[in-house]
Design an enzyme around this catalytic site. Structure first.
Site, PDB file in Angstrom:
ATOM      1  N   MET A  99       0.846  -1.190   0.000  1.00  0.00           N
ATOM      2  CA  MET A  99       0.000   0.000   0.000  1.00  0.00           C
ATOM      3  C   MET A  99       0.882   1.240   0.000  1.00  0.00           C
ATOM      4  O   MET A  99       1.646   1.461   0.941  1.00  0.00           O
ATOM      5  CB  MET A  99      -0.897   0.020   1.242  1.00  0.00           C
ATOM      6  N   PHE A 186      -0.328   5.531   6.466  1.00  0.00           N
ATOM      7  CA  PHE A 186       0.729   5.750   5.476  1.00  0.00           C
ATOM      8  C   PHE A 186       1.236   4.427   4.885  1.00  0.00           C
ATOM      9  O   PHE A 186       0.600   3.400   5.044  1.00  0.00           O
ATOM     10  CB  PHE A 186       1.838   6.626   6.061  1.00  0.00           C
ATOM     11  N   GLY A 187       2.351   4.452   4.136  1.00  0.00           N
ATOM     12  CA  GLY A 187       2.764   3.283   3.355  1.00  0.00           C
ATOM     13  C   GLY A 187       2.946   2.040   4.206  1.00  0.00           C
ATOM     14  O   GLY A 187       3.519   2.098   5.283  1.00  0.00           O
ATOM     15  N   SER A 188       2.470   0.908   3.731  1.00  0.00           N
ATOM     16  CA  SER A 188       2.520  -0.313   4.525  1.00  0.00           C
ATOM     17  C   SER A 188       2.238  -1.521   3.634  1.00  0.00           C
ATOM     18  O   SER A 188       2.215  -1.406   2.414  1.00  0.00           O
ATOM     19  CB  SER A 188       1.508  -0.226   5.672  1.00  0.00           C
ATOM     20  N   ARG A 189       1.971  -2.676   4.274  1.00  0.00           N
ATOM     21  CA  ARG A 189       1.857  -3.915   3.511  1.00  0.00           C
ATOM     22  C   ARG A 189       0.930  -4.885   4.231  1.00  0.00           C
ATOM     23  O   ARG A 189       0.809  -4.872   5.457  1.00  0.00           O
ATOM     24  CB  ARG A 189       3.251  -4.509   3.367  1.00  0.00           C
TER      25      ARG A 189
END
EC number: 4.1.1.65
Length: 218
Positions: A99, A186-189
């Site tokens: 993401m 925020f950005g992650s997985r």
């Protein structure tokens, strides 16, 4: 457009900060009209960026008892057979979704069933696409026992920017595929571990939508 409750405080603080900065610029430089417009423009751009991050669009999930739905919006970055060593301790097909900050960050249950295991781990903040992020980063591991008896494990993983994982599930809870289960800022997985023989319906690099895209079929 709805906004997720996890972003309410951030949205208000951002709006107040942008307005406060504009007022300061106007008071310090009353004749610099160009700077007033530049400051206002930058504030609006930043606020819009925050708003798009916390957007919470409605999703209509496809029905099917053996369907595995994407747990998040993003891009498929891993499809491989591996050994899940934390809980299942057996061979699984791992499907991972990255993401970026521009994706919707609402997380959803990939399958229907009973929540069998929930555990949170503190950890590092490696970039979300790093191979060791699954085992070394801050993360939450959740296992849902599908009605067929199959256990599906999925994992929220913090990235270099994401330092606040939220999950809303408890052990013993009954859930439906596509149901909201958490949020990562925020950005992650997200990693999903499926039994060998599961039919995978996505490909590497494919963009998916949480709660809508059929990731696989048990």
């Amino acid at each position: 457009m709805r906004f997720h409750r996890e972003g309410y405080n951030t949205i208000v603080i951002t709006g107040v900060a942008a307005l406060g900065l504009l007022i300061i610029v106007i008071l310090l430089f009353p004749d610099a009209v160009a700077w007033h417009f530049i400051t206002a423009g930058l504030g609006i751009i930043f606020l819009v960026a925050i708003l798009q991050f916390f957007r919470h669009p409605g999703r209509l999930s496809p029905e099917g008892g053996r369907l595995v739905l994407a747990p998040a919006d993003g891009k498929v970055v891993v499809i491989e057979e591996t050994t899940e060593t934390e809980y299942l301790k057996d061979r699984r097909i791992q499907v991972s979704i990255f993401m970026s900050p521009v994706n919707v960050h609402v997380n959803r249950c990939p399958v229907s069933g009973r929540v069998k295991h929930v555990r949170y781990f503190q950890g590092k903040y490696l970039v979300a696409w790093h191979p060791k992020s699954s085992t070394e980063n801050e993360r939450t591991t959740i296992v849902i026992e599908h009605g067929s008896g199959v256990e599906v494990l999925f994992r929220q993983i913090a990235g270099a920017m994401a330092r606040r994982i939220r999950w809303y599930l408890k052990e013993g809870q009954e859930v439906s595929a596509g149901e909201e289960m958490g949020f990562i800022k925020f950005g992650s997985r997200m990693d999903v571990f499926l039994p060998p023989g599961t039919k995978i319906n996505v490909t590497l690099g494919q963009k998916v939508r949480g709660g809508e895209t059929v990731l696989a079929e048990l």
